[in-house]
Write a protein that holds these residues in place. Structure first.
Motif, PDB file in Angstrom:
ATOM      1  N   PHE A   1      -4.397   0.690 -17.666  1.00  0.00           N
ATOM      2  CA  PHE A   1      -4.837   0.581 -16.824  1.00  0.00           C
ATOM      3  C   PHE A   1      -4.734  -0.443 -15.764  1.00  0.00           C
ATOM      4  N   LEU A   2      -5.119  -1.915 -15.711  1.00  0.00           N
ATOM      5  CA  LEU A   2      -5.490  -3.086 -15.045  1.00  0.00           C
ATOM      6  C   LEU A   2      -3.981  -3.671 -14.534  1.00  0.00           C
ATOM      7  N   THR A   3      -2.762  -2.957 -15.169  1.00  0.00           N
ATOM      8  CA  THR A   3      -1.169  -3.842 -14.797  1.00  0.00           C
ATOM      9  C   THR A   3      -0.744  -2.586 -13.911  1.00  0.00           C
ATOM     10  N   TYR A   4      -0.912  -1.070 -13.754  1.00  0.00           N
ATOM     11  CA  TYR A   4      -0.704  -0.612 -12.859  1.00  0.00           C
ATOM     12  C   TYR A   4      -1.271   0.185 -12.033  1.00  0.00           C
ATOM     13  N   PHE A   5      -2.903  -0.463 -11.816  1.00  0.00           N
ATOM     14  CA  PHE A   5      -3.922  -0.013 -10.701  1.00  0.00           C
ATOM     15  C   PHE A   5      -4.384  -1.302  -9.941  1.00  0.00           C
ATOM     16  N   VAL A   6      -4.599  -2.237 -10.634  1.00  0.00           N
ATOM     17  CA  VAL A   6      -4.608  -3.629 -10.185  1.00  0.00           C
ATOM     18  C   VAL A   6      -3.542  -4.958 -10.096  1.00  0.00           C
ATOM     19  N   ILE A   7      -2.915  -5.595 -11.295  1.00  0.00           N
ATOM     20  CA  ILE A   7      -2.316  -6.642 -11.188  1.00  0.00           C
ATOM     21  C   ILE A   7      -0.317  -5.713 -10.328  1.00  0.00           C
ATOM     22  N   ARG A   8       0.247  -4.639 -10.354  1.00  0.00           N
ATOM     23  CA  ARG A   8       1.609  -4.656  -9.944  1.00  0.00           C
ATOM     24  C   ARG A   8       1.587  -4.120  -8.529  1.00  0.00           C
ATOM     25  N   PRO A   9       0.217  -4.144  -7.859  1.00  0.00           N
ATOM     26  CA  PRO A   9       0.090  -3.937  -5.936  1.00  0.00           C
ATOM     27  C   PRO A   9      -0.202  -5.484  -5.615  1.00  0.00           C
ATOM     28  N   LEU A  10      -1.469  -6.078  -6.727  1.00  0.00           N
ATOM     29  CA  LEU A  10      -1.557  -7.471  -5.719  1.00  0.00           C
ATOM     30  C   LEU A  10      -0.494  -8.932  -6.309  1.00  0.00           C
ATOM     31  N   THR A  11       0.619  -8.580  -7.510  1.00  0.00           N
ATOM     32  CA  THR A  11       1.468  -9.456  -7.115  1.00  0.00           C
ATOM     33  C   THR A  11       2.449  -9.098  -6.582  1.00  0.00           C
ATOM     34  N   LEU A  12       2.520  -7.434  -6.350  1.00  0.00           N
ATOM     35  CA  LEU A  12       3.454  -7.312  -5.231  1.00  0.00           C
ATOM     36  C   LEU A  12       3.379  -8.334  -3.767  1.00  0.00           C
ATOM     37  N   ALA A  13       2.149  -7.731  -3.688  1.00  0.00           N
ATOM     38  CA  ALA A  13       2.779  -7.976  -2.295  1.00  0.00           C
ATOM     39  C   ALA A  13       1.948  -9.710  -2.114  1.00  0.00           C
ATOM     40  N   LEU A  14       1.135 -10.785  -3.038  1.00  0.00           N
ATOM     41  CA  LEU A  14       0.522 -11.251  -3.290  1.00  0.00           C
ATOM     42  C   LEU A  14       2.294 -12.326  -3.136  1.00  0.00           C
ATOM     43  N   ARG A  15       3.351 -12.240  -3.740  1.00  0.00           N
ATOM     44  CA  ARG A  15       4.943 -12.816  -4.058  1.00  0.00           C
ATOM     45  C   ARG A  15       5.900 -12.708  -2.907  1.00  0.00           C
TER      46      ARG A  15
ATOM     47  N   ALA B   1       0.743  -0.761   0.088  1.00  0.00           N
ATOM     48  CA  ALA B   1       0.331   0.183  -0.419  1.00  0.00           C
ATOM     49  C   ALA B   1       0.822   1.356   0.280  1.00  0.00           C
ATOM     50  N   ILE B   2       2.185   0.762   0.647  1.00  0.00           N
ATOM     51  CA  ILE B   2       2.665   2.700   0.710  1.00  0.00           C
ATOM     52  C   ILE B   2       3.525   2.911  -0.508  1.00  0.00           C
ATOM     53  N   VAL B   3       4.175   0.561  -1.435  1.00  0.00           N
ATOM     54  CA  VAL B   3       4.656   1.255  -2.270  1.00  0.00           C
ATOM     55  C   VAL B   3       3.634   2.115  -3.162  1.00  0.00           C
ATOM     56  N   TYR B   4       2.342   1.662  -3.716  1.00  0.00           N
ATOM     57  CA  TYR B   4       0.814   2.120  -4.657  1.00  0.00           C
ATOM     58  C   TYR B   4       0.873   3.643  -3.835  1.00  0.00           C
ATOM     59  N   VAL B   5       0.999   3.892  -2.849  1.00  0.00           N
ATOM     60  CA  VAL B   5       0.959   5.314  -2.837  1.00  0.00           C
ATOM     61  C   VAL B   5       1.517   5.786  -3.618  1.00  0.00           C
ATOM     62  N   VAL B   6       2.954   6.084  -2.973  1.00  0.00           N
ATOM     63  CA  VAL B   6       3.995   6.601  -3.644  1.00  0.00           C
ATOM     64  C   VAL B   6       4.631   6.659  -4.752  1.00  0.00           C
ATOM     65  N   TYR B   7       4.155   5.539  -5.532  1.00  0.00           N
ATOM     66  CA  TYR B   7       4.286   5.484  -6.809  1.00  0.00           C
ATOM     67  C   TYR B   7       3.359   5.860  -7.636  1.00  0.00           C
ATOM     68  N   HIS B   8       2.248   5.829  -6.963  1.00  0.00           N
ATOM     69  CA  HIS B   8       1.186   6.992  -7.811  1.00  0.00           C
ATOM     70  C   HIS B   8       1.174   8.244  -7.683  1.00  0.00           C
TER      71      HIS B   8
ATOM     72  N   GLY C   1       2.381  15.911 -14.339  1.00  0.00           N
ATOM     73  CA  GLY C   1       1.850  17.210 -14.040  1.00  0.00           C
ATOM     74  C   GLY C   1       0.263  16.909 -14.279  1.00  0.00           C
ATOM     75  N   GLY C   2      -0.310  16.300 -13.235  1.00  0.00           N
ATOM     76  CA  GLY C   2      -1.906  16.066 -13.025  1.00  0.00           C
ATOM     77  C   GLY C   2      -2.284  14.439 -13.238  1.00  0.00           C
ATOM     78  N   PHE C   3      -3.234  14.445 -12.601  1.00  0.00           N
ATOM     79  CA  PHE C   3      -3.770  12.876 -13.136  1.00  0.00           C
ATOM     80  C   PHE C   3      -4.443  12.736 -14.446  1.00  0.00           C
ATOM     81  N   GLY C   4      -5.213  13.552 -14.880  1.00  0.00           N
ATOM     82  CA  GLY C   4      -5.409  13.244 -15.950  1.00  0.00           C
ATOM     83  C   GLY C   4      -3.995  13.155 -17.187  1.00  0.00           C
ATOM     84  N   LYS C   5      -3.452  13.472 -17.058  1.00  0.00           N
ATOM     85  CA  LYS C   5      -2.014  13.827 -18.383  1.00  0.00           C
ATOM     86  C   LYS C   5      -1.371  11.676 -17.842  1.00  0.00           C
ATOM     87  N   TYR C   6      -1.828  12.198 -15.950  1.00  0.00           N
ATOM     88  CA  TYR C   6      -0.797  10.446 -16.064  1.00  0.00           C
ATOM     89  C   TYR C   6      -1.801   9.028 -16.864  1.00  0.00           C
TER      90      TYR C   6
END
Lengths: 274, 70, 194
Positions: free
Chosen positions: A184-198, A142-149, A157-162
């Protein structure tokens, strides 16, 4: 070592060996110290190990960096090796020498905390991989997720541009929505899921395997009704000791991979293009 | 002897990632043997690839636990 | 363990929820203590290490600068030495060149001198010869005059005493001779003419 293993594993189950063999399972990871089984805020043994390891890390680094010399002493050299490994291999080489400085504390604390809590799985008398409890990987992720987003939104420069930067430029129009959904799925779901579950899965499965070999070996050795079964119980113990060294490797590797992936995600976040 | 079919499924699901990790490290060893000076860079790539492949096996393990109770 | 769960009212306890549900108590402990570690790393440890790195880099760079300076000095000395060597070489070449040209000059001078000397010798020899020739001519003229007058006097029998007359005759004869007016004559006819 085997006897301590048996003692620790036995006490981990919270019971003396029974007559009929009970397969070790995920239930064995539950080990309350203060509080009941149903209370959500029960103080558990992994929490205690986590707290102690954090205090140990703080003490070690504070005392090691109290008076740093240009020509290092033995202990400072050790600290520098760990620090330089995180700083150069994971920070500078992956994030890039321009942006890596603000992320060193995060990477360093991630690496040291995960490493120590993983290694707790093979330290005699502790023998509990704290990261095998999913609560801790989830917190770290969760910490990593928040930090990298947050870093990515700030850097681009802004959420839309991201969101716009998720799809690589130069794609044909009809491909863009598909790529966007995938990214979007990769960045917002799969990455944190695999990071924690691994991290969680490796630690839990590894420790469970050790439990199976040690408890099974103990049962075969003490409760087997013919010599052949007793001997195979002894072999089971030997194999468990061998697997402990393998686990040591896995534990180090998982700490490395968690930090490495964090650095890669951060590098993605601070990169100018996709 | 008791058990759960979900874990048999996990066993099957671990075959693919096992082969994948084998291929990744085979390529890594090949690369290092051909170009020892590229070791540092290849190591990072190899472990990243291993982490991605391993994620599949870990997902299998997790799903085994999820479907066990179902 | 099942008995414990049952004892607490049939509710599903944490052992059964494992392994995939995080326990909130553990999460809170994990978060707080990780935050402490992170805060300490950020405020104390990383700045200290970075400062030490920077100092070490500075020290190493200082050493490198010193080495560079020494190298520069050595190079300077080398170039100086080389310049000196080149100077010396050029000077030697110049001296050699000078000597060669000087030698050539000396040779030319000597040749000139010798040529002048020989000219002079030749000249003076010419002059001497001329003078001797003149002298001999004059002497011969005198002798020829006296001989011829003597001879003529003996032939004529008359002494041609008169000096002035004698000289005038001889002179006139020689002048006629030189002008080519005198024709060979027989002695007899000369007598007739005289």
């Amino acid at each position: 070592m085997s006897t301590t293993l048996v003692a620790a594993a036995g006490s981990l189950r919270g019971a003396v060996p029974t007559e009929s063999f009970e397969t070790p399972g995920t239930k064995d990871f539950w080990w309350p110290l203060i509080g009941s089984d149903t209370n959500s805020f029960t103080f558990t043994r992994p929490a205690l190990i986590w707290i102690l390891s954090c205090i140990l890390i703080c003490w070690f680094f504070l005392s090691a960096t109290k008076n740093l010399q240009l020509v290092p002493s033995k202990r400072q050299w050790l600290t520098e090796q760990a620090y330089g490994f995180v700083r150069n291999t994971m920070g500078q080489d992956i994030i890039g020498s321009k942006n890596f400085k603000p992320f060193i504390p995060l990477l360093l604390s991630l690496f040291t905390v995960i490493l120590l809590n993983n290694i707790a799985g093979v330290i005699p008398f502790v023998q509990y991989p704290t990261t095998g409890r999913i609560a801790f990987p989830i917190v770290l992720t969760a910490i990593v997720y928040v930090v990298y987003h947050v870093t990515a939104v700030r850097h681009k420069g802004g959420f839309g541009k991201y969101l716009g930067s998720l799809t690589p430029p130069g794609l044909p129009g009809w491909l863009k929505p598909i790529m966007f959904v995938l990214e979007f799925l990769t960045y917002f779901v799969i990455r944190p899921l695999t990071l924690a579950l691994r991290l969680f899965g490796n630690m839990m499965a590894g420790h469970l395997m050790l439990l199976v070999f040690i408890l099974g070996g103990e049962y075969l050795l003490l409760h087997g009704d013919n010599p052949f079964i007793n001997v195979s119980g002894a072999f089971s113990f030997l194999f468990a000791i061998l697997m402990m060294f393998f686990e040591l490797l896995i534990e180090f590797l998982q700490a490395f991979i968690f930090t490495l992936l964090t650095a890669i995600y951060l590098a993605d976040a601070v990169s100018d293009s996709h | 002897m008791g058990g759960n079919i979900a874990f048999l499924g996990y066993g099957l699901a671990a075959i693919g990632p096992g082969i994948g990790i084998g291929l990744i490290f085979a390529a890594y060893i090949n690369g290092v043997a051909r170009q020892p000076e590229a070791r540092g860079m290849l190591q990072t790539i190899a472990f990243t690839g291993m982490a991605l492949t391993e994620a599949l096996a870990i997902l299998g393990l997790v799903f085994a636990f999820v479907f066990r109770s179902a | 363990m099942l008995s414990i769960v049952k004892a607490s009212g049939g509710e599903v306890g944490w052992p059964e929820k494992l392994p995939l549900l995080p326990q909130p108590g553990e999460m809170i402990a994990g978060l707080i203590f990780f935050a402490i570690v992170y805060w300490l790393m950020k405020t104390k440890i990383v700045p200290r290490m970075e400062q030490m790195y920077a100092e070490r880099t500075a020290a190493i760079e200082g050493g490198m600068e010193q080495a560079e300076q020494a190298q520069k000095e050595a190079e300077q000395a080398k170039s100086q030495y080389e310049a000196q060597l080149a100077d010396a070489r050029a000077e030697a070449a110049r001296i050699r060149e000078d000597a060669r040209s000087q030698g050539a000059q000396i040779i030319a001078e000597m040749r000139d001198q010798a040529g002048a000397e020989s000219d002079r010798i030749i000249d003076s020899a010419h002059k001497q010869t001329e003078a001797e020739r003149q002298q001999a001519q004059v002497e011969l003229r005198g002798h020829v005059g006296r001989l011829s007058t003597d001879l003529a006097g003996k032939i004529v029998g008359e002494s041609l005493e008169d000096e002035t007359r004698q000289r005038g005759i001889v002179e006139r004869f020689l002048a006629d001779l030189e002008a080519g007016d005198v024709k060979p004559q027989k002695v007899g006819s000369a007598d007739e003419g005289a």
